[in-house]
Design a protein around this motif. Structure first.
Motif, PDB file in Angstrom:
ATOM      1  N   THR A   1       3.455  -1.293   5.068  1.00 50.77           N
ATOM      2  CA  THR A   1       2.696  -2.095   4.005  1.00 50.77           C
ATOM      3  C   THR A   1       2.380  -2.949   4.095  1.00 50.77           C
ATOM      4  O   THR A   1       1.575  -3.246   5.503  1.00 50.77           O
ATOM      5  CB  THR A   1       4.493  -2.125   2.865  1.00 50.77           C
ATOM      6  OG1 THR A   1       3.659  -2.483   1.363  1.00 50.77           O
ATOM      7  CG2 THR A   1       4.731  -3.381   3.440  1.00 50.77           C
ATOM      8  N   ASP A   2       1.315  -3.805   3.199  1.00 55.76           N
ATOM      9  CA  ASP A   2       0.362  -4.689   3.038  1.00 55.76           C
ATOM     10  C   ASP A   2       1.282  -5.837   2.730  1.00 55.76           C
ATOM     11  O   ASP A   2       1.841  -5.964   1.877  1.00 55.76           O
ATOM     12  CB  ASP A   2      -0.935  -4.828   2.443  1.00 55.76           C
ATOM     13  CG  ASP A   2      -0.392  -3.763   1.192  1.00 55.76           C
ATOM     14  OD1 ASP A   2      -0.697  -4.992   0.839  1.00 55.76           O
ATOM     15  OD2 ASP A   2      -1.056  -2.869   0.963  1.00 55.76           O
TER      16      ASP A   2
ATOM     17  N   TYR B   1      -5.550   0.459   0.537  1.00 52.15           N
ATOM     18  CA  TYR B   1      -4.883   1.818   0.381  1.00 52.15           C
ATOM     19  C   TYR B   1      -6.026   3.333   1.213  1.00 52.15           C
ATOM     20  O   TYR B   1      -5.330   3.286   1.888  1.00 52.15           O
ATOM     21  CB  TYR B   1      -4.622   2.433  -0.767  1.00 52.15           C
ATOM     22  CG  TYR B   1      -4.742   3.851  -0.981  1.00 52.15           C
ATOM     23  CD1 TYR B   1      -3.255   4.661  -0.776  1.00 52.15           C
ATOM     24  CD2 TYR B   1      -5.925   4.967  -1.810  1.00 52.15           C
ATOM     25  CE1 TYR B   1      -2.640   5.922  -0.686  1.00 52.15           C
ATOM     26  CE2 TYR B   1      -5.415   6.055  -1.122  1.00 52.15           C
ATOM     27  CZ  TYR B   1      -4.196   7.330  -1.272  1.00 52.15           C
ATOM     28  OH  TYR B   1      -4.029   8.311  -1.332  1.00 52.15           O
TER      29      TYR B   1
ATOM     30  N   HIS C   1       0.729   0.913  -0.238  1.00 43.70           N
ATOM     31  CA  HIS C   1       0.033  -0.057  -0.263  1.00 43.70           C
ATOM     32  C   HIS C   1       0.147  -0.879  -1.938  1.00 43.70           C
ATOM     33  O   HIS C   1       0.116   0.490  -2.063  1.00 43.70           O
ATOM     34  CB  HIS C   1      -0.920   0.497   0.251  1.00 43.70           C
ATOM     35  CG  HIS C   1      -0.494   0.048   1.582  1.00 43.70           C
ATOM     36  ND1 HIS C   1      -0.471  -0.623   2.971  1.00 43.70           N
ATOM     37  CD2 HIS C   1      -0.842   1.762   2.949  1.00 43.70           C
ATOM     38  CE1 HIS C   1      -0.030  -0.653   3.339  1.00 43.70           C
ATOM     39  NE2 HIS C   1      -0.288   1.253   3.975  1.00 43.70           N
TER      40      HIS C   1
END
Length: 287
Positions: free
Chosen positions: A8-9, A99, A90
């Motif tokens: 993920t971010d 994304y 994201h």
């Protein structure tokens, strides 16, 4: 069965203990104060960020990870787990190019690995999608397949409700989201805007209420409307620089719902740039 690794971010704002428990890979966005650049969550913590934010006369800016940042993360994972599959989850594509950077990265990794990466648009922000990441990582730890993880996470997304309350209109105005006159008038009238994110991942206004306590009460009313017949819930609460406000909100919420589980999230620097200190975000779903 192939292992599924979750990426993920940093805008997912997942508590550190959950990141470590489920071995979630986080690719950070950047926050820039003038000439100073920081990796969100690595070079600057949430508390350090809000201290500098209120002291600064200039609003910081943010930037998404590059495709190369994602390539590095994906390749590192494949070096550790050659036969794995990656689920990269994201921030809403309507709010950031993060994304898209992740999607572009899948074209840049080795051709035989490209089909092993699935990039998923959360259509949400902060722990509003961080909770999806944690859910996916839990399922992965249980040995569920990528397809099962995605299907279950999308089902959770359909049930989860979220609203957030901005304490001041100053940062929305500085970021160009509203006009200066509206911000000044709203501040004078003690207006607290209630916002949400629609199913396409776009922020929209829900209501405007005078006073914080009335605003949190209004959020709970809207939750009751959204979840008719639901009495037992799980809740996650995100805050910026005012964690004490969570206690009062949860007291109000527990008078209406039976809370089975509570998760606390610090809203990080990137999201905080746009909402400012004093923001509270609430995410609930049936238990």
């Amino acid at each position: 069965m192939s292992k599924t690794v979750i990426v993920t971010d940093s805008t997912s704002d997942i508590p550190v203990d959950l990141v470590e428990q489920y071995n979630i890979t986080i690719v950070p966005l950047r926050v820039l104060f003038g000439g100073d650049a920081y990796l969100d969550g690595k070079d600057i913590t949430a508390s350090q960020f809000y201290k500098r934010l209120v002291e600064s006369s200039q609003l910081p800016t943010t930037s998404q990870p590059s495709p190369a940042d994602f390539v590095a993360a994906y390749e590192d994972i494949f070096n550790k787990y050659p036969d794995c599959r990656i689920l990269s989850m994201h921030l809403s594509s309507e709010m950031s190019g993060t994304y898209q950077s992740a999607r572009l990265a899948t074209d840049l990794i080795q051709e035989n690995l490209q089909g092993q990466v699935t990039v998923w648009d959360s259509k949400s922000a902060s722990y509003g999608f961080g909770m999806f990441v944690v859910h996916a990582a839990k399922l992965s730890s249980e040995g569920r397949t990528l397809e099962e993880i995605v299907a279950s996470t999308e089902e959770l997304r359909s049930k989860r409700q979220l609203y957030f309350l901005v304490d001041t209109l100053e940062y929305l105005q500085k970021g160009g989201r509203i006009g200066k006159a509206s911000a000044v008038l709203g501040t004078l009238l003690n207006i607290k805007p209630i916002l949400s994110i629609d199913r396409e991942g776009v922020i929209y206004p829900v209501d405007k209420v005078r006073g914080r306590k009335k605003a949190t009460s209004r959020i709970i009313e809207v939750f009751q409307r959204d979840l008719p017949g639901v009495t037992h819930i799980k809740v996650a609460v995100g805050t910026t620089a005012d964690p004490a406000s969570v206690h009062d909100f949860l007291e109000q919420l527990s008078a209406v719902f039976t809370i089975e589980e509570t998760t606390y999230s610090d809203i990080g620097a990137v999201v905080g740039t746009h909402v400012g200190p004093g923001t509270i975000a609430a995410y609930i779903w049936p238990a």
